[in-house]
Design an enzyme around this catalytic site. Structure first.
Site, PDB file in Angstrom:
ATOM      1  N   GLU A 289      17.546  28.010 -76.844  1.00 53.01           N
ATOM      2  CA  GLU A 289      16.118  28.375 -76.905  1.00 53.01           C
ATOM      3  C   GLU A 289      15.310  27.443 -77.814  1.00 53.01           C
ATOM      4  O   GLU A 289      14.096  27.515 -77.846  1.00 53.01           O
ATOM      5  CB  GLU A 289      15.903  29.804 -77.434  1.00 53.01           C
ATOM      6  CG  GLU A 289      16.546  30.896 -76.645  1.00 53.01           C
ATOM      7  CD  GLU A 289      16.244  32.280 -77.237  1.00 53.01           C
ATOM      8  OE1 GLU A 289      15.540  32.379 -78.255  1.00 53.01           O
ATOM      9  OE2 GLU A 289      16.715  33.272 -76.641  1.00 53.01           O
ATOM     10  N   GLY A 290      15.987  26.620 -78.610  1.00 56.02           N
ATOM     11  CA  GLY A 290      15.310  25.823 -79.625  1.00 56.02           C
ATOM     12  C   GLY A 290      15.473  26.403 -81.022  1.00 56.02           C
ATOM     13  O   GLY A 290      14.906  25.882 -81.985  1.00 56.02           O
TER      14      GLY A 290
END
Lengths: 344, 344
Positions: free
Chosen positions: A312-313
């Site tokens: 997702e980062g």
């Protein structure tokens, strides 16, 4: 593609030399900020001693035909459901980004289902890749289109004022494509780079490893043909991330890589233009085994190493304040002379 | 002292059980936030699932009589000069704190020279410790006074609204006292816990190690007598940090430990009241060898490991956003049920 690559040059060695010199003058024992001193010097080579702010994390989302081979316990629909969760602010990356003052962009570059109603960037190249275990995941045109999505978004984000780009990704089964890409560019074997992703049991891991191994034999892509590798294995988010990394480099802006998906995309970028890695900062080392292999080949040292394996980062966002602390120290600290202190 | 210790209780296990349960419901694979999940559960046991903000780093500064033995290449006057630098905002801890929205307090608890004109907290117990290599560094009354400075400041900061306390320190030669304290409480030998501090050569390191070794023989303090250990070795900042850690615990507020000085002080706190460590978070692991020894004895896992060896609180401030990200994820993420996602 040529037009993109022509815009990329190496880090500014003169600026790095100035930063290295300045680090010796600041009010601290030489070297006592450890990895952060090197980091500040690297960023000086990208953009100068300016705090890279504001920042944005872009979550590129896409689906994978190889999901049909049973490489993940999660249904493919989770990709789209998580996009709704990102848009609603309920995911881990949202919480981290709020905390660390990072904006979030979500891009559909190839989700299998229809997510038209979501307030995200719509740039679907196709609804998921084809199954890499039976043939090429993407055509050359589709690869080009997805790279363009990432590169042009990077350009636009810099025009919008962002001075640091962070990578994010979402795509059920995307660690399988990552493993194949990392094996292609590093020469590692399938079992060295295939991991448990979101969490699979031993039997599924053995099966996933055999899928990666067979795909490497089926496609036989040489490390010198990065576009063919993206076509063989996908995914659309990997191709978009490759473009995004190249776009950050073209704009001389640091790009913080998240985990194994970004690591695989950075290997593609490195094969396309080695200087692009001058602009990459490894946010963290994920628990996925292929990530350490990729980071070694990229020559990057991760800032955070806390067993994250979410994607997702999240790892990139977690590392962002470390990057800004490093640059801010270089930019704002007093020197021994200005503070009137006699050095040892 | 008894009055302080009576206010400390263990972490709330029921709140930790609730947090553990909630971590399983959030929209992510179980365990995928790695160390941050455990961290959020620990903080829940301290204060509940509330983001610990605002935060303040307190830099306790003092000098050391053992400096006369040539254990550091830096003149003792650097302690006072760096206090002026902190007050002027020019030090590394200032840059990091600005970046991470942490306030800075500076406390003179025992600087050798006169720093009355600086805009800092003035709580000098005495102008530097006595030389620990020839006799006790402090009297029992001086130890008590310095612990009181730290504990009462923690109380005041919580009254002022702070919900997370970070440790900082400044004192030329303070890694020597730290080494003696860590050896006392862990049973490690002088050479296992004595390091290069701000950066000394091999000959000075060998001399510094022999000073620590001789001091351990001279004072022969058992691990069961923490107040005598503080009197034997100092320093005044170690004693104040011990009080500050105990004060955080008494207020059920997380305290982020910086490096080896804080690690030594936390060992004293642990000996005084083991539950105080329930409220400690290890910000980072410093390059100083005694720090890893201390963290192991404390049972704490560092969040950042980037070869910092500066002190001042830099490692704690660097780790603060990781702590708040962990808690914010627990507090703010959607559950699978609320997001309408079917878990694997």
């Amino acid at each position: 593609m040529e037009e993109y690559l022509a815009r990329i040059g190496p880090a500014d060695e003169a600026a790095m030399a100035v930063a290295t010199q300045r680090q010796q003058l600041l009010t601290k024992p030489a070297g006592s900020l450890g990895v952060l001193e090197d980091l500040s010097i690297r960023v000086a080579g990208m953009t100068g001693a300016v705090v890279p702010s504001p920042a944005v994390v872009t979550v590129f989302a896409a689906d994978h035909g190889v999901h049909a081979q049973g490489v993940s316990p999660w249904p493919q629909e989770v990709t789209a459901a998580m996009l709704a969760n990102f848009a609603g602010g309920g995911a881990a990356v949202n919480a981290f980004a709020t905390n660390n003052r990072v904006d979030v962009r979500v891009v559909d570059v190839g989700v299998a289902s229809d997510v038209d109603e979501l307030d995200i960037v719509h740039a679907k190249v196709r609804p998921g890749t084809r199954d890499l275990s039976v043939g090429p995941a993407l055509t050359a045109d589709e690869v080009h289109a997805a790279i363009t999505v990432g590169f042009e978004l990077a350009d636009k984000l810099v025009l919008d004022g962002y001075r640091c780009l962070l990578t994010g990704d979402m795509g059920i089964a995307n660690t399988t494509a990552s493993a194949a890409l990392i094996a292609t560019f590093t020469g590692a074997t399938a079992d060295q780079v295939t991991g448990r992703g979101t969490g699979i049991d031993d039997a599924t891991l053995a099966h996933k490893t055999s899928v990666v191994e067979a795909a490497l034999v089926l496609h036989e892509v040489p490390a010198t043909d990065p576009l063919k590798a993206l076509a063989a294995y996908g995914g659309l988010e990997h191709a978009a991330l490759t473009g995004y990394i190249l776009g950050a480099a073209a704009n001389r802006i640091p790009v913080i890589l998240d985990g194994v998906i970004a690591g695989a995309a950075a290997l593609v970028a490195q094969a396309l233009h080695p200087s692009s890695i001058d602009y990459c900062v490894a946010g963290h080392r994920s628990a996925e085994p292929g990530h350490a292999v990729a980071l070694k080949a990229l020559g990057l040292q991760p800032l955070v190493d806390l067993d994250l394996r979410l994607g997702e980062g999240t790892g990139a966002v977690l590392a962002y304040p470390i990057l800004t602390c490093a640059v801010r120290a270089l930019a704002e600290m007093a020197t021994f002379e200005s503070a009137g202190i006699t050095a040892a």
